[in-house]
Design an enzyme around this catalytic site. Structure first.
Site, short mmCIF file in Angstrom:
data_model
loop_
_atom_site.label_atom_id
_atom_site.label_comp_id
_atom_site.label_asym_id
_atom_site.label_seq_id
_atom_site.Cartn_x
_atom_site.Cartn_y
_atom_site.Cartn_z
N TYR A 54 0.69 -1.18 0.01
CA TYR A 54 -0.09 0.15 -0.10
C TYR A 54 0.93 1.34 -0.33
CZ TYR A 54 -3.74 3.27 0.78
OH TYR A 54 -4.70 4.29 0.87
N PHE A 106 -7.87 21.72 -24.37
CA PHE A 106 -8.28 20.39 -24.50
C PHE A 106 -9.31 20.23 -23.32
CE2 PHE A 106 -7.76 15.97 -23.66
CZ PHE A 106 -7.82 15.61 -24.93
N THR A 107 -9.96 19.26 -24.06
CA THR A 107 -11.33 19.14 -23.38
C THR A 107 -11.33 18.77 -21.66
OG1 THR A 107 -11.25 16.80 -23.99
CG2 THR A 107 -12.35 17.95 -25.46
N ASP A 197 1.30 20.73 -20.17
CA ASP A 197 0.70 19.37 -20.39
C ASP A 197 1.81 18.62 -21.28
OD1 ASP A 197 -0.44 17.37 -21.44
OD2 ASP A 197 -2.08 18.39 -21.81
N LYS A 240 -0.22 8.15 -23.65
CA LYS A 240 0.27 8.28 -24.59
C LYS A 240 1.92 7.94 -25.02
CE LYS A 240 -3.99 10.75 -24.23
NZ LYS A 240 -4.59 10.65 -22.99
N ARG A 364 -13.68 16.00 -33.59
CA ARG A 364 -13.01 16.78 -32.91
C ARG A 364 -13.19 18.39 -33.25
NH1 ARG A 364 -10.57 15.16 -28.01
NH2 ARG A 364 -12.86 15.02 -28.02
N PHE A 431 -19.17 14.90 -25.80
CA PHE A 431 -18.86 14.33 -26.89
C PHE A 431 -18.65 12.73 -26.53
CE2 PHE A 431 -15.28 16.01 -24.76
CZ PHE A 431 -14.65 15.05 -24.53
C1 P61 Z 1 -7.05 11.24 -26.47
F1 P61 Z 1 -11.92 12.39 -26.64
N1 P61 Z 1 -6.18 12.39 -24.49
O1 P61 Z 1 -6.37 12.38 -27.36
P1 P61 Z 1 -6.26 11.23 -19.64
N2 P61 Z 1 -4.04 16.19 -22.20
C2 P61 Z 1 -3.93 15.87 -23.41
C3 P61 Z 1 -4.53 14.63 -23.86
O2 P61 Z 1 -4.61 14.28 -25.15
C4 P61 Z 1 -5.32 13.75 -22.87
C5 P61 Z 1 -5.35 14.25 -21.65
C6 P61 Z 1 -4.91 15.58 -21.21
C7 P61 Z 1 -7.11 11.46 -24.96
C8 P61 Z 1 -8.05 10.71 -24.53
C9 P61 Z 1 -9.48 11.57 -24.32
O3 P61 Z 1 -11.96 14.52 -25.41
C10 P61 Z 1 -11.25 13.37 -24.86
O4 P61 Z 1 -5.23 10.06 -19.33
C11 P61 Z 1 -3.15 16.51 -24.38
O5 P61 Z 1 -7.24 10.64 -21.05
O6 P61 Z 1 -7.27 11.50 -18.62
C12 P61 Z 1 -5.86 12.61 -23.16
O7 P61 Z 1 -5.55 12.39 -20.11
C13 P61 Z 1 -6.16 13.64 -20.41
C14 P61 Z 1 -10.03 11.56 -25.48
C15 P61 Z 1 -9.47 12.62 -23.42
C16 P61 Z 1 -10.88 12.50 -25.70
C17 P61 Z 1 -10.32 13.61 -23.65
O8 P61 Z 1 -7.60 10.41 -27.03
#
Ligand code: P61
Length: 441
Positions: A54, A106-107, A197, A240, A364, A431
């Site tokens: 833990y 970013f979303t 980021d 990523k 997007r 979305f």
């Molecule tokens: C993606 F449709 N991205 O691109 P988490 N910052 C950035 C990202 O690209 C990102 C996160 C933070 C995704 C997954 C995803 O609208 C969406 O590990 C530059 O996903 O929490 C994630 O990181 C967030 C798809 C996220 C989406 C949000 O496919």
């Protein structure tokens, strides 16, 4: 593989939203490069060495050492994924009513900034919003936009500068080293914090090596570390660049800010030495971080995205130029030039591509952009894009050939697309779960 009839049924059941499809109904899955990468033999081996204590897992210290070594930050807490880290930094660093300037939204990042009471302001260069501009660093900040915000609101009203490398919503476009240096200098003048980021910062480093004067002979690892050195901390979705199926982190250099992060993480994620992850996840992440900066890997990864871009270009398909790091972003405005933005052209393109070929992509555009929190109106982004996202180390060139053929076939029949009507709109990050009707279908 599925039949057209099976796909018609699956798409209707999913409300024509590719996020709501079952993966078993998908042929080639280009929804995202997030958590969909293939782990290496070394990462799988590391999983077997998970220390599931833990507190104080050995794997935490391996992970911490990897972040320090590769990104150069002093202190780090693990989080379950990127948005866990976005939540923490937003809660720590934003006071209600403060402004958060960023190189495009970013979303999830903007959602957490707004939930913390922040007011998001886009300060990216204009070229980023133009799909045909061939600017080599479309992720750069427009310093005049940033300075005029500071002049108008006062430095004390700026929570921090939120810088992403690469910029996902602009097409995976990079930020130059010259830009981050200039933003750092400006932040120093006004005493403003600069957070990064770092989700696809390795890919960003590749573009600097390729395009920016003075960096051709530097390694990806050196460029990455230099870039990070100009920032006060970073959040990361390790799903990523870092080649894992789950994981993230928040790193901070300031001991006091870090103390707050380490305290808050126990409320939302888990103890500061696991942050919502299993020990084995941190072990795989530590190995993935080291693998991510290997020159051959990153060249092959971006090379594959470019290969798809070349095929589509030869067929005259409209997409965002130059090709970015992780995906091809089809330009749905030009693809479906007969569809108004209210007919959701990018969502339509994702739905039609699936129906036609079983290839899964992601909207997007206007759906992803959500609504203005003040007025409640749709945000209307200039970019209306459908993303073909390439997972790392998963697909072959033959898969890219099939995808290109599928997009070409769809383009040939583009005039028949009628658009979509939104029938269900969730409150947050709509979305992901929105549903649509397809007139005539
Ligand atoms: C993606 F449709 N991205 O691109 P988490 N910052 C950035 C990202 O690209 C990102 C996160 C933070 C995704 C997954 C995803 O609208 C969406 O590990 C530059 O996903 O929490 C994630 O990181 C967030 C798809 C996220 C989406 C949000 O496919």
């Amino acid at each position: 593989m599925t039949t057209p009839e099976e796909r018609a049924e699956a798409a209707a059941a999913a409300g024509y939203n590719t996020f709501l499809l079952r993966s078993e109904d998908v042929y080639i899955d280009l929804l995202t490069d997030s958590g969909t990468n293939a782990m290496s033999d070394r990462q799988w081996a590391a999983l077997m060495l998970g220390d599931e204590a833990y507190a104080g897992s050995r794997n935490f210290y391996e992970f911490e050492a990897a972040v320090r070594e590769t990104y150069g930050y002093q202190h780090v807490v693990p989080t379950h994924q990127g948005r866990g880290a976005e939540h923490l930094i937003s809660q720590i660093a934003i006071r209600p009513g403060q402004f958060v300037p960023a190189n495009m939204y970013f979303t999830t990042t903007r959602e957490h900034q707004e939930r913390a009471g922040g007011v998001f302001v886009d300060v990216i260069i204009d070229e980023a919003h133009d799909p045909v501009s061939e600017h080599p660093f479309k992720g750069d900040v427009d310093l005049e936009k940033l300075e005029s915000l500071i002049a108008r609101e006062g430095a004390g009203q700026i929570a921090y500068v939120s810088l992403a490398g690469t910029v996902n919503m602009a097409g995976g476009q990079p930020v130059s080293m010259g830009c981050v240096r200039a933003v750092r200098a400006l932040c120093d003048v006004y005493g403003i914090l600069l957070f990064l980021d770092a989700t696809r910062m390795v890919e960003n480093a590749f573009f600097i090596q390729e395009r920016e004067a003075g960096y051709a002979d530097k390694t990806i690892a050196e460029i990455l570390k230099e870039f990070c050195s100009y920032t006060d901390g970073a959040w990361m979705s390790a799903k990523k660049d870092s080649l894992v199926n789950i994981g993230g982190w928040l790193a901070l250099n300031d001991p006091q800010l870090f103390d707050e992060a380490r305290n808050l993480v126990v409320v939302f994620e888990g103890l500061h030495t696991y942050g919502g992850l299993a020990g084995r996840d941190m072990a795989a992440m530590a190995v993935g971080i080291a693998e991510s900066v290997q020159e051959d890997h990153i060249r092959a990864r971006i090379g594959q995205v470019r290969y798809l871009g070349e095929l589509l270009d030869a067929a005259g398909i409209p997409f965002v130029k130059p090709v970015g790091g992780h995906a091809i972003f089809l330009d749905a405005r030009r693809f479906y030039s007969h569809l108004a933005q209210d007919k959701f052209p990018a969502q339509t393109l994702a739905a039609e591509l699936y129906l036609d070929s079983g290839v899964r992509s992601m909207e997007r555009g206007i759906v992803s952009a959500g609504r203005d929190p003040q007025t409640g109106e749709h945000n209307r982004p200039r970019l209306e894009l459908t993303r073909l996202t390439i997972p790392r180390r998963v697909y072959t060139q033959a898969h890219m050939d099939i995808v290109a053929e599928a997009v070409e076939a769809l383009y040939a029949g583009r005039d028949s697309a009628k658009g979509l009507v939104m029938t269900y709109e969730p409150r947050y990050l709509r979305f992901f779960q929105a549903r649509f009707d397809r007139p005539g279908g």
